[in-house]
Write a protein that holds these residues in place. Sequence first.
Motif, PDB file in Angstrom:
ATOM      1  N   CYS A   3      62.110  82.009  37.119  1.00 10.36           N
ATOM      2  CA  CYS A   3      63.573  82.043  37.121  1.00 10.36           C
ATOM      3  C   CYS A   3      64.082  81.826  35.701  1.00 10.36           C
ATOM      4  O   CYS A   3      63.618  80.921  35.006  1.00 10.36           O
ATOM      5  CB  CYS A   3      64.114  80.948  38.043  1.00 10.36           C
ATOM      6  SG  CYS A   3      65.901  80.751  37.944  1.00 10.36           S
ATOM      7  N   ARG A   4      65.026  82.680  35.295  1.00 13.66           N
ATOM      8  CA  ARG A   4      65.538  82.601  33.921  1.00 13.66           C
ATOM      9  C   ARG A   4      66.197  81.252  33.637  1.00 13.66           C
ATOM     10  O   ARG A   4      66.137  80.737  32.535  1.00 13.66           O
ATOM     11  CB  ARG A   4      66.571  83.721  33.701  1.00 13.66           C
ATOM     12  CG  ARG A   4      67.209  83.650  32.320  1.00 13.66           C
ATOM     13  CD  ARG A   4      67.957  84.901  31.999  1.00 13.66           C
ATOM     14  NE  ARG A   4      69.318  84.861  32.510  1.00 13.66           N
ATOM     15  CZ  ARG A   4      70.158  85.882  32.417  1.00 13.66           C
ATOM     16  NH1 ARG A   4      69.765  87.009  31.876  1.00 13.66           N
ATOM     17  NH2 ARG A   4      71.387  85.786  32.872  1.00 13.66           N
ATOM     18  N   ARG A   5      66.819  80.675  34.679  1.00 11.92           N
ATOM     19  CA  ARG A   5      67.587  79.452  34.416  1.00 11.92           C
ATOM     20  C   ARG A   5      66.773  78.191  34.542  1.00 11.92           C
ATOM     21  O   ARG A   5      66.889  77.285  33.716  1.00 11.92           O
ATOM     22  CB  ARG A   5      68.799  79.392  35.346  1.00 11.92           C
ATOM     23  CG  ARG A   5      69.910  80.312  34.876  1.00 11.92           C
ATOM     24  CD  ARG A   5      71.073  80.266  35.825  1.00 11.92           C
ATOM     25  NE  ARG A   5      71.801  79.007  35.806  1.00 11.92           N
ATOM     26  CZ  ARG A   5      72.344  78.438  36.876  1.00 11.92           C
ATOM     27  NH1 ARG A   5      72.207  78.998  38.048  1.00 11.92           N
ATOM     28  NH2 ARG A   5      73.000  77.317  36.777  1.00 11.92           N
ATOM     29  N   CYS A   6      65.957  78.082  35.616  1.00 11.03           N
ATOM     30  CA  CYS A   6      65.326  76.779  35.851  1.00 11.03           C
ATOM     31  C   CYS A   6      63.806  76.794  35.707  1.00 11.03           C
ATOM     32  O   CYS A   6      63.180  75.736  35.719  1.00 11.03           O
ATOM     33  CB  CYS A   6      65.705  76.261  37.237  1.00 11.03           C
ATOM     34  SG  CYS A   6      64.897  77.165  38.563  1.00 11.03           S
ATOM     35  N   HIS A  17      69.458  93.369  34.683  1.00  6.63           N
ATOM     36  CA  HIS A  17      69.815  92.231  33.824  1.00  6.63           C
ATOM     37  C   HIS A  17      68.575  91.725  33.072  1.00  6.63           C
ATOM     38  O   HIS A  17      68.621  90.654  32.460  1.00  6.63           O
ATOM     39  CB  HIS A  17      70.417  91.092  34.657  1.00  6.63           C
ATOM     40  CG  HIS A  17      71.720  91.448  35.314  1.00  6.63           C
ATOM     41  ND1 HIS A  17      72.937  91.187  34.736  1.00  6.63           N
ATOM     42  CD2 HIS A  17      71.991  92.068  36.481  1.00  6.63           C
ATOM     43  CE1 HIS A  17      73.906  91.622  35.544  1.00  6.63           C
ATOM     44  NE2 HIS A  17      73.348  92.160  36.603  1.00  6.63           N
ATOM     45  N   THR A  19      65.970  90.329  34.193  1.00  4.54           N
ATOM     46  CA  THR A  19      65.724  88.942  34.554  1.00  4.54           C
ATOM     47  C   THR A  19      65.394  88.789  36.037  1.00  4.54           C
ATOM     48  O   THR A  19      65.394  89.754  36.797  1.00  4.54           O
ATOM     49  CB  THR A  19      66.976  88.090  34.179  1.00  4.54           C
ATOM     50  OG1 THR A  19      66.626  86.735  34.249  1.00  4.54           O
ATOM     51  CG2 THR A  19      68.138  88.352  35.105  1.00  4.54           C
ATOM     52  N   PHE A  21      65.637  85.497  39.320  1.00  6.35           N
ATOM     53  CA  PHE A  21      66.156  84.164  39.641  1.00  6.35           C
ATOM     54  C   PHE A  21      65.457  83.585  40.863  1.00  6.35           C
ATOM     55  O   PHE A  21      65.028  84.330  41.765  1.00  6.35           O
ATOM     56  CB  PHE A  21      67.652  84.243  39.981  1.00  6.35           C
ATOM     57  CG  PHE A  21      68.550  84.534  38.810  1.00  6.35           C
ATOM     58  CD1 PHE A  21      68.710  83.602  37.786  1.00  6.35           C
ATOM     59  CD2 PHE A  21      69.256  85.727  38.741  1.00  6.35           C
ATOM     60  CE1 PHE A  21      69.559  83.862  36.717  1.00  6.35           C
ATOM     61  CE2 PHE A  21      70.107  85.995  37.682  1.00  6.35           C
ATOM     62  CZ  PHE A  21      70.250  85.061  36.659  1.00  6.35           C
ATOM     63  N   CYS A  25      69.470  79.593  41.847  1.00  2.00           N
ATOM     64  CA  CYS A  25      70.103  80.117  40.629  1.00  2.00           C
ATOM     65  C   CYS A  25      70.684  81.504  40.864  1.00  2.00           C
ATOM     66  O   CYS A  25      71.679  81.879  40.244  1.00  2.00           O
ATOM     67  CB  CYS A  25      69.110  80.116  39.466  1.00  2.00           C
ATOM     68  SG  CYS A  25      68.628  78.434  38.982  1.00  2.00           S
ATOM     69  N   ASP A  28      74.090  80.977  42.251  1.00  2.00           N
ATOM     70  CA  ASP A  28      75.008  80.626  41.153  1.00  2.00           C
ATOM     71  C   ASP A  28      75.412  81.868  40.359  1.00  2.00           C
ATOM     72  O   ASP A  28      76.574  82.055  40.001  1.00  2.00           O
ATOM     73  CB  ASP A  28      74.335  79.635  40.184  1.00  2.00           C
ATOM     74  CG  ASP A  28      74.270  78.237  40.772  1.00  2.00           C
ATOM     75  OD1 ASP A  28      74.999  77.967  41.748  1.00  2.00           O
ATOM     76  OD2 ASP A  28      73.464  77.416  40.258  1.00  2.00           O
ATOM     77  N   PHE A  29      74.405  82.707  40.078  1.00  2.00           N
ATOM     78  CA  PHE A  29      74.652  83.948  39.333  1.00  2.00           C
ATOM     79  C   PHE A  29      75.656  84.817  40.085  1.00  2.00           C
ATOM     80  O   PHE A  29      76.609  85.343  39.499  1.00  2.00           O
ATOM     81  CB  PHE A  29      73.312  84.690  39.148  1.00  2.00           C
ATOM     82  CG  PHE A  29      73.436  86.158  38.874  1.00  2.00           C
ATOM     83  CD1 PHE A  29      73.657  86.621  37.577  1.00  2.00           C
ATOM     84  CD2 PHE A  29      73.328  87.099  39.904  1.00  2.00           C
ATOM     85  CE1 PHE A  29      73.770  87.993  37.317  1.00  2.00           C
ATOM     86  CE2 PHE A  29      73.441  88.459  39.659  1.00  2.00           C
ATOM     87  CZ  PHE A  29      73.665  88.909  38.361  1.00  2.00           C
TER      88      PHE A  29
END
Length: 303
Positions: A3-6, A17, A19, A21, A25, A28-29
């Motif tokens: 996951c790109r965020r976490c 994108h 990416t 997730f 996340c 959220d996106f």
Amino acid sequence: MKCRRCGEVAQVALPSHHTGFCPTCFLDFFRAQVARAIRRHRMFGPDERVLVAVSGGKDSLALLHVLGELGYQVEAVHIDLGIPDSSAPVRAFVEEFCRARGQVLHVVETAKDGLAIPDVKRAVRRPICSVCGKIKRHWFNRFAFEHGFAAMATGHNLDDEAARLFANTLRWDGAYLGGQGPTLPGEGLFVRKVKPLCRLTEFETAAYCFFSGITHWHAPCPYSGGASFTSHKRLLADLEHTSPGTKTAFYENFLKNGRPAFAATAKSGYGELQACAECGFPSSGEVCGVCRVRRMTAGAGQA
Ligand code: AMP
Ligand code: FES
Ligand code: ZN
């Protein structure tokens, strides 16, 4: 993939994108994309009442849910088209979805307005889907106006918008190219129309439903012939597959660069309309298209 965020294991890959997730996340996106569309295209504010058109399909249920999550004042409207074996179960499904969430739902029955779709189908010679679309749009606007909503939201997503733009571009339809966009300002008896899912694909909306535990209605309209995926959508899907991000670039760059170039040819619309002699809503002639269809339907019923 992570996951790109976490950094957890990604469960949704988003090549456009570059990416992926994890479920939390991704949700959220998704919310952030909707919030950005609402802000950027000046759709509505937190103090405004928004009417969401809910068909029972994944897009409109996702839209209703996400606007609630973002804290907007939303009420839902469902149009019961009076199609045997189809409309009643969809309506019951939407009613249960809203009841379980304490969501205010209004139902409009077109049969009560002399416009049960099977009767209309028998009376008109044009393809029923386009006539039905006209009747639904009339009632979306009419209900929103008569009940004082600031905006009327539909579940159209990026795939819908890009396909429509593609069709308008193939015809170089200046009137539509100047006016197409995720926000259509309101004026007079026209309520502002908005498409808050315009930055999200069908795939992303389906993933949002899946991770949010939203089950949706699958059966297509019996009159659609099962053709929910148009040839334009298929072409765009092929382009997206070989070159991820094409759809977003096509649509977003149109809004930035293309639409202003067509501003002069945009359908001026509102200014040239008069009040329909029957329903009072804007019309290009003495009687609006929907009221003409009602007359034809009543006439065919008596014949
Ligand atoms: P469609 O043209 O069927 O792809 O639907 C586009 C959008 O119109 C949906 O996402 C809904 O917001 C709305 N819509 C379509 N059919 C109905 C219906 N029977 N009742 C309420 N909203 C609808
Ligand atoms: Fe209107 Fe099928 S004809 S939904
Ligand atoms: Zn009318």
